[in-house]
Write a protein that holds these residues in place. Sequence first.
Motif, PDB file in Angstrom:
ATOM      1  N   PRO A   1       0.802  -1.225   0.000  1.00  0.00           N
ATOM      2  CA  PRO A   1       0.000   0.000   0.000  1.00  0.00           C
ATOM      3  C   PRO A   1       0.837   1.279   0.000  1.00  0.00           C
ATOM      4  O   PRO A   1       0.522   2.233  -0.704  1.00  0.00           O
TER       5      PRO A   1
ATOM      6  N   LYS B   1       1.989   3.102  -3.399  1.00  0.00           N
ATOM      7  CA  LYS B   1       0.917   3.363  -4.363  1.00  0.00           C
ATOM      8  C   LYS B   1       1.336   4.306  -5.499  1.00  0.00           C
ATOM      9  O   LYS B   1       1.008   4.072  -6.662  1.00  0.00           O
TER      10      LYS B   1
ATOM     11  N   GLU C   1      -4.800   0.663  -4.760  1.00  0.00           N
ATOM     12  CA  GLU C   1      -4.610   0.257  -3.362  1.00  0.00           C
ATOM     13  C   GLU C   1      -3.139   0.046  -3.007  1.00  0.00           C
ATOM     14  O   GLU C   1      -2.820  -0.466  -1.940  1.00  0.00           O
ATOM     15  N   GLY C   2      -2.247   0.352  -3.929  1.00  0.00           N
ATOM     16  CA  GLY C   2      -0.826   0.181  -3.637  1.00  0.00           C
ATOM     17  C   GLY C   2      -0.046  -0.231  -4.872  1.00  0.00           C
ATOM     18  O   GLY C   2      -0.576  -0.233  -5.991  1.00  0.00           O
TER      19      GLY C   2
END
Length: 421
Positions: free
Chosen positions: A286, A289, A310-311
Amino acid sequence: MVNKNSSHGQKIAVVGGGIIGLCIALKLQLEGGDVTIFDKRGAGEGCSKGNAGHFATEQVFPLATPALLPQLPKMLLSSTSPVSIRFQDIHKTSPWMVRFLLKARKQPTEHATKALTSLNEVAMDSWFKLLEQIGLKHLIVMNGSLLTFESEALFNGYRPTIKALKQQGVSCHVWDKELIRAKVPNLTHSVNFGVFFPETGHSLNPYRLCLELASSFAQKGGSWVQEQVEDAFFDGELGVVLTDKESHSFDKVVIATGAESSKLVNKMTGVKVPLQAERGYHLMVPKLKDCLPFPVSSADRKFIMTPMDEGLRLAGTVEYASIDSPPNMKRASMLKDLAKGLLNTDCQPEDGGDKWVGNRPSLPDSLPVIDSREGGRILLAFGHQHLGLTQAAITADLISELNSASKTSLDISPFALSRFC
Ligand SMILES: Cc1cc2nc3c(=O)[nH]c(=O)nc-3n(C[C@H](O)[C@H](O)[C@H](O)COP(=O)(O)OP(=O)(O)OC[C@H]3O[C@@H](n4cnc5c(N)ncnc54)[C@H](O)[C@@H]3O)c2cc1C
């Protein structure tokens, strides 16, 4: 009256709600079909959930090539290698491996390259046409992708491949160290060369892509049956889909069950398809990102890093195993060490992160099956190996053409089921 040669008014069962089944279901629905998706799990819960999200139209070469042969024994024997065989399953995977190795010759390689190129060169057009119709075009980002090289010898060995890629019409540019620094400052100085593919794209969330397709399908009146399909057959004119719970009737049945397709296909057509689960892993980071502008893969380390919402998703590795064998999550953790060596000190992956395993549906010649049987009442779309996300929309176009018994827009003979008869 139902028109046998058009989706309009037809009752169509699509078995498998992964990226392939979802694109097919939407395409046939947009043409007026009354479509039901059968999946034992939810939308995109199979291999389509955690892939690297790379619309990899540059990958026009099959996995088995003459160049692979000398490298393979060393790769397979090392526990940290990007390619491995699960030893407990060797008795099950070795017949497939033999067929795969037999494809590592000049003629099959050229045949598969031509066929993969024919799909990949129109893959993005198909995707954008489909997504435009349902207002989801924004789900694909076309920023290109970069293949990096740390070793000069490896890059020099890749030069003939660059030439071959250009011969196949793949757009690519060689980047030197300075250009890489300028465009991707978070890569380490160990990266000496890069090949940039401007016409590739990525998904910011492959699972969300599946969910959005499923939601669009449902909004347009599509049905979802969460049951395991045990068999499908025709009783005269009537198509029957038999699940673990009940039987359903249809005009046509599409099989798009990814790595689990062989049992059903064998029951329905009598053909034994050599389908192997080629397991791959991901690790989501994460914190990283916004670390990269586009997917970056490493020729030296053989993995890919894709920037997602989300990353940073670290993905790759190949593990030949039985589909029901327990995963080896150490292979997902291994991806962190690979990334550490490629990213600069401000951009190091932290511990933890979501780990995932998926079964790529792979056939020995690296080509999918896109075909029809029973006079077009059974339609087949599976075996997309490393390229299922990339080739989903073009596969849906071809299945729609097969369904309407029109001449297909490209030669689909390389994807025929009969190559396994
Ligand atoms: C680590 C990794 C990275 C990857 N990266 C990329 C990438 O960057 N780009 C790319 O193009 N591809 C990539 N791939 C490959 C891609 O993910 C697959 O080719 C693709 O997801 C296959 O889609 P599918 O719909 O055929 O199969 P799946 O997504 O597995 O869907 C099949 C569905 O069928 C259902 N099903 C099976 N049997 C039955 C039954 N009997 N009854 C009811 N339902 C059933 C399952 O529940 C499942 O939902 C990657 C794969 C992995 C593992």
